[in-house]
Scaffold this motif. Structure first.
Motif, mmCIF file in Angstrom:
data_model
loop_
_atom_site.group_PDB
_atom_site.id
_atom_site.type_symbol
_atom_site.label_atom_id
_atom_site.label_comp_id
_atom_site.label_asym_id
_atom_site.label_seq_id
_atom_site.Cartn_x
_atom_site.Cartn_y
_atom_site.Cartn_z
ATOM 1 N N LEU A 178 -45.911 -19.331 -21.479
ATOM 2 C CA LEU A 178 -45.407 -18.564 -20.425
ATOM 3 C C LEU A 178 -45.389 -19.091 -19.033
ATOM 4 O O LEU A 178 -44.547 -18.634 -18.217
ATOM 5 N N THR A 179 -46.146 -20.092 -18.830
ATOM 6 C CA THR A 179 -46.253 -20.487 -17.527
ATOM 7 C C THR A 179 -45.953 -22.348 -17.265
ATOM 8 O O THR A 179 -45.680 -22.676 -16.413
ATOM 9 N N HIS B 44 -42.938 -23.785 -15.545
ATOM 10 C CA HIS B 44 -43.009 -23.708 -14.259
ATOM 11 C C HIS B 44 -43.917 -24.797 -13.599
ATOM 12 O O HIS B 44 -43.742 -25.516 -12.607
ATOM 13 N N GLU B 45 -45.187 -24.719 -14.171
ATOM 14 C CA GLU B 45 -46.351 -25.838 -13.738
ATOM 15 C C GLU B 45 -45.658 -27.303 -13.734
ATOM 16 O O GLU B 45 -46.069 -28.134 -12.997
ATOM 17 N N SER C 84 -56.623 -14.030 -18.977
ATOM 18 C CA SER C 84 -55.443 -14.388 -18.580
ATOM 19 C C SER C 84 -54.540 -13.227 -19.528
ATOM 20 O O SER C 84 -53.571 -12.910 -19.022
ATOM 21 N N VAL D 180 -51.974 -10.625 -18.080
ATOM 22 C CA VAL D 180 -50.478 -10.740 -18.362
ATOM 23 C C VAL D 180 -49.969 -9.164 -18.754
ATOM 24 O O VAL D 180 -48.904 -8.671 -18.546
ATOM 25 N N CYS E 185 -35.759 -23.736 -20.389
ATOM 26 C CA CYS E 185 -36.109 -23.244 -18.901
ATOM 27 C C CYS E 185 -35.216 -24.306 -17.990
ATOM 28 O O CYS E 185 -34.729 -23.910 -16.879
ATOM 29 N N VAL F 125 -42.757 -17.805 -11.657
ATOM 30 C CA VAL F 125 -43.967 -18.022 -12.075
ATOM 31 C C VAL F 125 -44.292 -17.857 -13.929
ATOM 32 O O VAL F 125 -44.859 -18.590 -14.465
ATOM 33 N N TRP F 126 -43.199 -16.881 -14.597
ATOM 34 C CA TRP F 126 -43.250 -16.672 -16.041
ATOM 35 C C TRP F 126 -41.875 -16.799 -16.555
ATOM 36 O O TRP F 126 -41.223 -16.014 -16.704
ATOM 37 N N THR G 126 -40.788 -18.225 -18.866
ATOM 38 C CA THR G 126 -40.206 -17.733 -20.429
ATOM 39 C C THR G 126 -40.024 -16.279 -20.603
ATOM 40 O O THR G 126 -39.159 -15.711 -21.294
#
Length: 366
Positions: free
Chosen positions: A29-30, A33-34, A107, A111, A237, A250-251, A253
């Motif tokens: 999910l993240t 981005h990271e 987590s 979510v 992405c 941030v999410w 996906t």
């Protein structure tokens, strides 16, 4: 092979999908981005490096367990490290699994409450994950492995769904390659090994594997499956969102599936996330089981359900009386990642070198 091994024997296919199922979880999910935050759109190169490193460390784990195929982790630790030092290492393993379990569970709660059930109490959402985990943990390795196979086939359509945005993607977003040089890529490679955490579950699964001679091949295939899934998500992405856009999501996906609409259905991301609960549980349950199994091995008990009940009560108590902020949950995941560097990546290499030296020295003495 003792009776417990025979009762819980698993096939190579179950071994592969269980390990891959533990790895593929919250990071989907993240993680794009990271990764972009550190290495930009060259992050996919970091992911390849992280996958290669993980495969090498995974083979070290198989090499360690293959020296004594019928032994549990506690047996291997105490054989080479002594009774007390081996038990201390086992306690560290149990605490690591608990930290992973709690990080993933909170987590999960965050979510689900953010996207699906914003007004539902945390303890009610927690029960969606903990009660199935409790039932499966009591069933043992074979039941958990069968559940991993079920989750794989039940959710196999989801990666293909995420290919739909490719019709609006732009490969030019990936260019130029190595735009910032190798340093950001190597820095992100250190971070990119964390989504592969879960391969260390081979320490627990190996004694139950039928085709132990194929364990090395199996764990390589499991890591490759995980690498392909993360590469696909990252590639989609990075080509669907511009470099400026992806840094804002941030999410990413879930943002990918948000534009998907059907005439009979809106907000498809809620449906997607509902199915994602199964993927989530496939990551959490093995850590929950590993902690309880570690306690059983530490006290030399078989089919002892007391640790399962104690951990279940602890998780519910924490959920009711402690409501961590987003920053605190991020800190937990960071600590879990730091611990993972030592427990999952450094320890297998150091321990294998120690075993090799110890065996050589014993032969010289003999």
């Amino acid at each position: 092979m003792n009776n417990k091994h025979r009762r819980n024997e698993i096939s190579l296919w179950q071994f592969i999908l269980t390990i891959s199922g533990v790895q593929v979880g919250f990071g989907l999910l993240t993680f794009p981005h990271e990764l972009e935050q550190v290495a930009g759109t060259d992050g996919w190169i970091s992911l390849l490096i992280g996958g290669f490193i993980t495969i090498l460390i995974s083979l070290c784990i198989i090499k360690i367990m293959a020296k004594h195929p019928g032994d549990f982790l506690i047996d291997v630790l105490t054989r080479y490290m002594g009774k007390w030092l081996g038990k201390a290492a086992m306690v560290i393993w149990i605490l690591y699994c608990l930290l992973g379990c709690m990080s993933l569970l909170f987590s999960f709660i965050y979510v689900i409450r953010l996207w699906v059930l914003p007004k539902t109490p945390s303890y009610a959402v927690m029960s969606l994950a903990v009660i199935p985990a409790f039932m499966l943990a009591r069933g043992g390795v074979r039941i958990i492995s069968r559940y991993a196979v079920f989750v794989f086939f039940f959710t196999i359509w989801m990666p293909f769904l995420l290919l739909m945005p490719l019709k609006e993607s732009h490969l030019l977003y990936l260019l130029p390659i190595l735009k910032e040089g190798w340093m950001p890529i190597l820095h992100a490679a250190k971070m990119s090994v964390l989504p592969f955490l879960g391969f260390e579950f081979a320490f627990i699964l190996y004694p139950y594997l039928k085709q132990k001679k194929s364990a090395g091949k199996g764990i390589v295939i499991a890591n490759i499956i995980t690498l392909v899934v993360y590469l696909q998500i990252t590639f989609v992405c990075f080509t669907y969102f511009s470099p400026d856009e992806i840094s804002q999501f941030v999410w990413p996906t879930l943002t990918l599936v948000k534009p998907i609409h059907f005439t009979f259905l809106e907000r498809f991301e809620i449906v997607f996330l509902s199915f994602f609960i199964f993927i989530f549980s496939d990551s959490v349950i093995p850590y929950f089981f590993s902690a309880t199994e570690g306690i059983n091995q530490l006290f030399k008990k078989e089919r002892w359900n007391l640790p399962v009940y104690l951990l279940l009560g602890l998780i519910f108590a924490v959920t009711i009386f402690f409501k961590p902020s987003v920053g605190q949950m991020a800190t937990w995941r960071d600590w879990w990642g730091i611990t993972g560097y030592f427990v999952c990546y450094a320890f297998p290499v150091v321990f294998l070198l120690y075993i090799t030296g110890y065996t050589y020295w014993q032969r010289r003495k003999t």
